[in-house]
Design a protein around this motif. Structure first.
Motif, PDB file in Angstrom:
ATOM      1  N   LEU A 229       0.809  -1.213   0.000  1.00 27.38           N
ATOM      2  CA  LEU A 229       0.000   0.000   0.000  1.00 27.38           C
ATOM      3  C   LEU A 229       0.845   1.267   0.000  1.00 27.38           C
ATOM      4  O   LEU A 229       0.537   2.233  -0.708  1.00 27.38           O
ATOM      5  CB  LEU A 229      -0.941   0.000   1.207  1.00 27.38           C
ATOM      6  N   THR A 230       1.908   1.291   0.792  1.00 26.30           N
ATOM      7  CA  THR A 230       2.723   2.503   0.885  1.00 26.30           C
ATOM      8  C   THR A 230       3.380   2.826  -0.446  1.00 26.30           C
ATOM      9  O   THR A 230       3.368   3.978  -0.904  1.00 26.30           O
ATOM     10  CB  THR A 230       3.786   2.358   1.985  1.00 26.30           C
ATOM     11  N   ARG A 231       3.975   1.808  -1.110  1.00 24.20           N
ATOM     12  CA  ARG A 231       4.623   2.048  -2.400  1.00 24.20           C
ATOM     13  C   ARG A 231       3.598   2.462  -3.451  1.00 24.20           C
ATOM     14  O   ARG A 231       3.854   3.332  -4.288  1.00 24.20           O
ATOM     15  CB  ARG A 231       5.378   0.799  -2.846  1.00 24.20           C
ATOM     16  N   ALA A 232       2.422   1.818  -3.432  1.00 26.39           N
ATOM     17  CA  ALA A 232       1.369   2.182  -4.386  1.00 26.39           C
ATOM     18  C   ALA A 232       0.901   3.614  -4.157  1.00 26.39           C
ATOM     19  O   ALA A 232       0.661   4.361  -5.107  1.00 26.39           O
ATOM     20  CB  ALA A 232       0.189   1.215  -4.279  1.00 26.39           C
TER      21      ALA A 232
ATOM     22  N   VAL B 209      -0.828   9.876  -3.552  1.00 26.89           N
ATOM     23  CA  VAL B 209      -1.910  10.093  -2.576  1.00 26.89           C
ATOM     24  C   VAL B 209      -1.426   9.598  -1.224  1.00 26.89           C
ATOM     25  O   VAL B 209      -0.547   8.725  -1.143  1.00 26.89           O
ATOM     26  CB  VAL B 209      -3.209   9.366  -2.987  1.00 26.89           C
ATOM     27  N   PRO B 210      -1.984  10.105  -0.120  1.00 29.65           N
ATOM     28  CA  PRO B 210      -1.600   9.597   1.204  1.00 29.65           C
ATOM     29  C   PRO B 210      -1.979   8.128   1.347  1.00 29.65           C
ATOM     30  O   PRO B 210      -3.021   7.690   0.846  1.00 29.65           O
ATOM     31  CB  PRO B 210      -2.390  10.485   2.171  1.00 29.65           C
ATOM     32  N   GLN B 211      -1.144   7.379   2.059  1.00 24.84           N
ATOM     33  CA  GLN B 211      -1.402   5.952   2.222  1.00 24.84           C
ATOM     34  C   GLN B 211      -2.728   5.668   2.930  1.00 24.84           C
ATOM     35  O   GLN B 211      -3.473   4.773   2.505  1.00 24.84           O
ATOM     36  CB  GLN B 211      -0.235   5.298   2.961  1.00 24.84           C
ATOM     37  N   PRO B 212      -3.103   6.433   3.990  1.00 23.44           N
ATOM     38  CA  PRO B 212      -4.407   6.174   4.611  1.00 23.44           C
ATOM     39  C   PRO B 212      -5.574   6.392   3.647  1.00 23.44           C
ATOM     40  O   PRO B 212      -6.574   5.665   3.702  1.00 23.44           O
ATOM     41  CB  PRO B 212      -4.440   7.174   5.773  1.00 23.44           C
ATOM     42  N   THR B 213      -5.449   7.391   2.770  1.00 25.91           N
ATOM     43  CA  THR B 213      -6.509   7.643   1.786  1.00 25.91           C
ATOM     44  C   THR B 213      -6.660   6.466   0.841  1.00 25.91           C
ATOM     45  O   THR B 213      -7.780   6.031   0.527  1.00 25.91           O
ATOM     46  CB  THR B 213      -6.200   8.921   0.975  1.00 25.91           C
TER      47      THR B 213
ATOM     48  N   SER C 111       2.598  -6.567   3.694  1.00 23.86           N
ATOM     49  CA  SER C 111       2.288  -6.591   2.267  1.00 23.86           C
ATOM     50  C   SER C 111       0.810  -6.934   2.057  1.00 23.86           C
ATOM     51  O   SER C 111       0.084  -7.239   3.009  1.00 23.86           O
ATOM     52  CB  SER C 111       3.167  -7.614   1.549  1.00 23.86           C
ATOM     53  N   VAL C 112       0.366  -6.871   0.810  1.00 20.80           N
ATOM     54  CA  VAL C 112      -0.991  -7.277   0.460  1.00 20.80           C
ATOM     55  C   VAL C 112      -0.898  -8.239  -0.720  1.00 20.80           C
ATOM     56  O   VAL C 112      -0.006  -8.121  -1.565  1.00 20.80           O
ATOM     57  CB  VAL C 112      -1.883  -6.063   0.091  1.00 20.80           C
ATOM     58  N   LYS C 113      -1.812  -9.190  -0.765  1.00 16.28           N
ATOM     59  CA  LYS C 113      -1.843 -10.169  -1.844  1.00 16.28           C
ATOM     60  C   LYS C 113      -3.260 -10.243  -2.407  1.00 16.28           C
ATOM     61  O   LYS C 113      -4.233 -10.130  -1.672  1.00 16.28           O
ATOM     62  CB  LYS C 113      -1.434 -11.560  -1.325  1.00 16.28           C
TER      63      LYS C 113
END
Length: 245
Positions: free
Chosen positions: A29-32, A38-42, A65-67
């Protein structure tokens, strides 16, 4: 899922499609979020709302991470393809409208195709060699229909139309001659009043052609309706038939 639910799903999905694809590619999420600016929380809230509205989990979250889940992989396959296709079409659109390298759809009358249009294109391409042209010939009515429909960018026609939404400019004038067979009673005259030909059979363009409109108006101004013996779409054909008597 009924049609209303599907429409609601599309309303939710389309604005977030790029965000979803970015997260799926990065699996983080942070890298995306950094990639999207855009802010990571958003971004996290946007993905969560998308999952809630679709009613399926799109990502599993092992550690930091996310999968993609099974449902997420199904959506990602088509989403990525859709974005790639859309990007290609947007690039094509930008190229089409680029003043230096774009493409111009030019519609013009048959009578302008032998000299005027080739000369204009030659002169224009001498200073704009990368511009491409799509050429369409036809009657005045057909050319104007293409212009109104957005299928033509420019239209060379006569008489000039006078209607809302169309901007016109006079570029040139062409002389219109009365052509008769050799040996005709009017053939050796240096000047002829059009009314003197009122009893003759005429060969001309079909209705809808600009030259037919203009010639009809000239005849009516001379006090008669022309008697049309034959209609042809090419002026060379009309001249050949006149020459043959």
């Amino acid at each position: 899922m009924n049609d209303e639910d599907m429409a609601a799903g599309l309303d939710a999905l389309v604005p977030r499609l790029r965000q979803f694809v970015a997260v799926a590619r990065e699996e983080h999420l942070t890298r995306a979020a950094e990639q999207l600016g855009v802010p990571q929380p958003t971004l996290s809230r946007s993905i969560a709302r998308l999952e809630a509205e679709l009613g399926v989990p799109l990502f599993s979250r092992p550690g930091r991470s996310v999968k993609l889940t099974r449902h997420g992989r199904l959506l990602f396959e088509y989403s990525e393809r859709t974005l790639t296709t859309l990007a290609a079409q947007l690039r094509l659109l930008a190229e089409e409208t680029d003043p230096a390298r774009g493409r111009v759809a030019l519609a013009f009358l048959h009578t302008l195709g032998t000299d005027a249009v080739p000369r204009m294109l030659r002169d224009f391409r001498a200073t704009h060699p990368a511009v491409r042209f799509v050429l369409v010939q036809g009657s005045a009515d057909m050319l104007l229909a293409r212009l109104r429909a957005g299928e033509a960018d420019l239209c060379l026609t006569a008489p000039l139309p006078n209607e809302p939404g169309i901007v016109t400019r006079k570029l040139d004038s062409q002389r219109i001659d009365l052509v008769v067979p050799a040996g005709h009673r009017l053939a050796r005259r240096r000047g002829v009043r059009l009314a003197e030909a009122a009893a003759e059979d005429f060969i001309g363009m079909p209705p809808g052609h600009g030259l037919r409109t203009i010639s009809n108006e000239l005849c009516r101004a001379a006090g008669f309706e022309p008697r049309i013996a034959f209609e042809g779409e090419e002026t060379a054909t009309c001249r050949g038939l006149v020459g043959a008597g």
